[in-house]
Design an enzyme around this catalytic site. Structure first.
Site, PDB file in Angstrom:
ATOM      1  CB  CYS A 142      13.189  -2.575 -11.450  1.00  0.00           C
ATOM      2  SG  CYS A 142      12.753  -0.982 -11.568  1.00  0.00           S
ATOM      3  CB  CYS A 145      12.634  -0.111  -8.638  1.00  0.00           C
ATOM      4  SG  CYS A 145      11.612  -0.281 -10.226  1.00  0.00           S
ATOM      5  CG  ASP A 146      15.368  -2.590  -6.536  1.00  0.00           C
ATOM      6  OD1 ASP A 146      14.433  -2.011  -5.790  1.00  0.00           O
ATOM      7  OD2 ASP A 146      15.165  -3.782  -7.157  1.00  0.00           O
TER       8      ASP A 146
HETATM    9  P1  FAD Z   1       1.461  -5.198 -11.884  1.00  0.00           P
HETATM   10  O1  FAD Z   1       2.151  -4.678 -10.465  1.00  0.00           O
HETATM   11  O2  FAD Z   1       2.272  -6.045 -12.786  1.00  0.00           O
HETATM   12  O3  FAD Z   1       0.094  -5.967 -11.485  1.00  0.00           O
HETATM   13  C1  FAD Z   1      -0.720  -6.699 -12.226  1.00  0.00           C
HETATM   14  C2  FAD Z   1      -1.432  -7.878 -11.346  1.00  0.00           C
HETATM   15  O4  FAD Z   1      -2.293  -8.257 -12.199  1.00  0.00           O
HETATM   16  C3  FAD Z   1      -0.679  -8.724 -10.768  1.00  0.00           C
HETATM   17  O5  FAD Z   1      -0.991  -9.224  -9.542  1.00  0.00           O
HETATM   18  C4  FAD Z   1      -1.096 -10.200 -11.635  1.00  0.00           C
HETATM   19  O6  FAD Z   1      -0.979 -11.298 -11.079  1.00  0.00           O
HETATM   20  C5  FAD Z   1      -2.489  -9.730 -11.863  1.00  0.00           C
HETATM   21  N1  FAD Z   1      -2.988 -10.272 -13.190  1.00  0.00           N
HETATM   22  C6  FAD Z   1      -2.225 -10.576 -14.434  1.00  0.00           C
HETATM   23  N2  FAD Z   1      -2.946 -11.482 -15.240  1.00  0.00           N
HETATM   24  C7  FAD Z   1      -4.201 -11.410 -14.542  1.00  0.00           C
HETATM   25  C8  FAD Z   1      -5.396 -11.977 -14.972  1.00  0.00           C
HETATM   26  N3  FAD Z   1      -5.558 -12.643 -16.039  1.00  0.00           N
HETATM   27  N4  FAD Z   1      -6.434 -12.077 -14.008  1.00  0.00           N
HETATM   28  C9  FAD Z   1      -6.495 -11.654 -12.834  1.00  0.00           C
HETATM   29  N5  FAD Z   1      -5.259 -10.838 -12.614  1.00  0.00           N
HETATM   30  C10 FAD Z   1      -4.192 -10.962 -13.111  1.00  0.00           C
HETATM   31  N6  FAD Z   1       8.061   0.783  -9.198  1.00  0.00           N
HETATM   32  C11 FAD Z   1       8.316   2.148  -8.375  1.00  0.00           C
HETATM   33  O7  FAD Z   1       7.548   3.158  -8.895  1.00  0.00           O
HETATM   34  N7  FAD Z   1       9.032   1.900  -7.394  1.00  0.00           N
HETATM   35  C12 FAD Z   1       9.675   1.073  -7.101  1.00  0.00           C
HETATM   36  O8  FAD Z   1      10.558   1.047  -6.085  1.00  0.00           O
HETATM   37  C13 FAD Z   1       9.630  -0.112  -7.809  1.00  0.00           C
HETATM   38  N8  FAD Z   1      10.073  -1.375  -7.478  1.00  0.00           N
HETATM   39  C14 FAD Z   1      10.156  -2.478  -8.245  1.00  0.00           C
HETATM   40  C15 FAD Z   1      10.864  -3.643  -7.776  1.00  0.00           C
HETATM   41  C16 FAD Z   1      10.554  -4.661  -8.641  1.00  0.00           C
HETATM   42  C17 FAD Z   1      11.355  -6.131  -8.181  1.00  0.00           C
HETATM   43  C18 FAD Z   1       9.794  -4.705  -9.698  1.00  0.00           C
HETATM   44  C19 FAD Z   1       9.494  -6.082 -10.579  1.00  0.00           C
HETATM   45  C20 FAD Z   1       9.251  -3.715 -10.099  1.00  0.00           C
HETATM   46  C21 FAD Z   1       9.227  -2.621  -9.334  1.00  0.00           C
HETATM   47  N9  FAD Z   1       8.515  -1.316  -9.855  1.00  0.00           N
HETATM   48  C22 FAD Z   1       8.830  -0.294  -8.951  1.00  0.00           C
HETATM   49  C23 FAD Z   1       8.007  -1.118 -11.048  1.00  0.00           C
HETATM   50  C24 FAD Z   1       6.299  -1.437 -10.524  1.00  0.00           C
HETATM   51  O9  FAD Z   1       6.322  -2.569  -9.749  1.00  0.00           O
HETATM   52  C25 FAD Z   1       5.501  -1.598 -11.764  1.00  0.00           C
HETATM   53  O10 FAD Z   1       5.691  -0.400 -12.669  1.00  0.00           O
HETATM   54  C26 FAD Z   1       3.986  -1.580 -11.185  1.00  0.00           C
HETATM   55  O11 FAD Z   1       3.803  -2.713 -10.374  1.00  0.00           O
HETATM   56  C27 FAD Z   1       2.979  -1.717 -12.368  1.00  0.00           C
HETATM   57  O12 FAD Z   1       1.648  -1.937 -11.989  1.00  0.00           O
HETATM   58  P2  FAD Z   1       0.442  -2.382 -12.764  1.00  0.00           P
HETATM   59  O13 FAD Z   1      -0.627  -2.293 -11.699  1.00  0.00           O
HETATM   60  O14 FAD Z   1       0.344  -2.076 -14.347  1.00  0.00           O
HETATM   61  O15 FAD Z   1       0.763  -3.878 -12.692  1.00  0.00           O
END
Ligand code: FAD
Ligand code: NDP
Length: 319
Positions: A142, A145-146
């Site tokens: 990302c 992000c980084d």
């Molecule tokens: P996610 O964070 O993907 O969380 C979804 C969760 O649901 C996970 O824990 C998963 O295990 C769970 N899940 C999946 N399937 C199931 C199921 N069937 N049953 C129960 N649970 C389930 N964004 C920023 O704004 N700033 C940053 O600095 C930043 N740094 C990042 C660094 C990295 C290395 C990465 C990979 C991403 C980064 N991002 C950052 C992006 C950010 O993390 C994502 O946009 C954000 O986390 C998305 O949120 P979400 O709630 O949609 O899903």
């Protein structure tokens, strides 16, 4: 026999910023949400993608930055504070053919009037030799992000991929790195013409065509080189690199839906206009599982809030 539970008003599946924002809003609206936070679902810990990173510097409210895991612990605490019940389990499947909807988790079955899908997406990685050692030590999936972190300033940076994300990330990184090399496995970019132009017009970006990365090398603490191979000529070379960024696509975590919600060709849940409504009334999707463009914690949290407000209205309209 499967264990049957009472009918919930709202079940939230997923525990990233989208799931927790939805939980806080739903809980404060007295909907007593039940969340399945997942147990290493999609290879990611409960709390989502931010549990895999170090500093988060672009989430408002934390002027000094905050570590990803700590931010997610705080979101979880806030969800629980207002009455969200959290189960550290992964939803195996759902039945959306009638309301109340059914969620199956192991041998237990849960039913709910509304469902919020917040299961996120997983960035694809290549699993290069050396990746385990240097992941988050110069390697990231990302750039937005980084990329602004001090370790990447004025260093030669490498991006892998040929789509819109790769072009966007290469352009973004060109602001920080001394140069950016884009490794493209074919002799064309998949990206839109506008994004391609941004790359070709930027004097700091060089494209290496027909090139695959083979290995990352470093000093034990940080990555400093990438070994690459031209897949036409077979020629190998070692590039100096202060950072390596994957931009080879994401996998939305939608397999458990088994096609019951409409998705686009890449598997992202389709939501209606400026809402989180899916093709099944009463099922809402928020965060990265329905967003292949912005993919940020703040946008995920924003759509999580929308999903809870829309679920609340859906329930109120049926009372
Ligand atoms: P996610 O964070 O993907 O969380 C979804 C969760 O649901 C996970 O824990 C998963 O295990 C769970 N899940 C999946 N399937 C199931 C199921 N069937 N049953 C129960 N649970 C389930 N964004 C920023 O704004 N700033 C940053 O600095 C930043 N740094 C990042 C660094 C990295 C290395 C990465 C990979 C991403 C980064 N991002 C950052 C992006 C950010 O993390 C994502 O946009 C954000 O986390 C998305 O949120 P979400 O709630 O949609 O899903
Ligand atoms: P894409 O799937 O579009 O592109 C992935 C890229 O990674 C492709 O060029 C692909 O190569 C390459 N790739 C895949 N696997 C490998 C591998 N093993 N080794 C080397 N290269 C590999 O993903 P994106 O994240 O770029 O985009 C996803 C969607 O989001 C698209 O619809 C895009 O248009 C959209 N988007 C739009 C943006 C915007 O408009 N601002 C910004 C970001 C995304 P190949 O081409 O050879 O298959």
């Amino acid at each position: 026999m499967a264990e049957q539970n009472d009918i919930e008003k709202v079940i939230i599946i997923g525990s990233g910023p989208a799931g927790h924002a939805a939980a806080v809003y739903a809980a404060r609206a007295d909907l007593s949400p039940l969340m399945f936070e997942g147990f290493m679902a999609g290879g990611v810990a409960a709390g989502g993608q931010l549990t895999t990173t170090t500093e988060v510097e672009n989430y408002p409210g934390f002027p000094a930055g905050i570590s990803g895991p700590e931010l997610m612990d705080q979101m979880r605490e806030q969800s629980v504070r207002f009455g969200t019940r959290i189960k550290t389990e992964t939803a195996d499947s759902v039945d959306l053919s009638k309301r109340p909807f059914t969620v199956t988790v192991g041998s237990s079955t849960y039913t709910a009037e509304t469902l919020i899908v917040a299961t996120g997406a997983t960035a694809r990685r290549l699993g290069l030799a050396g990746e385990d050692k240097y992941w988050q030590r110069g390697m990231s999936a990302c750039a937005v992000c980084d990329g602004a972190l001090p370790i990447f300033r004025n260093k030669p940076l490498v991006v892998i991929g040929g789509g819109d994300s790769a072009c966007e990330e290469a352009s973004y990184l060109a602001k920080f790195g001394s140069t950016v090399t884009l490794l493209v496995r074919r002799d064309v970019l998949r990206a839109s013409k506008a994004m391609q132009k941004r790359v070709f017009d930027n004097p700091k970006i060089e494209v290496m065509w027909n090139t695959n990365a083979l290995e990352v090398l470093g000093d034990g603490k940080l990555l400093n080189q990438v070994r690459v191979k031209n897949n036409k000529t077979g020629e190998e070379q070692v590039l100096d690199a202060g950072g390596l960024f994957y931009a080879i696509g994401h996998e939305p975590n939608t397999a458990f839906l088994e096609g019951q919600l409409a998705t686009d060709e890449a598997g992202y849940v389709i939501t209606e206009g400026k809402t989180t409504a899916t093709t099944v009334p009463g099922v809402f999707a928020c965060g990265d599982v329905q967003d292949k463009v912005y993919r940020q914690a703040i946008t995920a949290a924003g759509t999580g809030c929308m999903a809870a407000l829309e679920a609340e209205r859906f329930l109120a309209d049926r009372e």
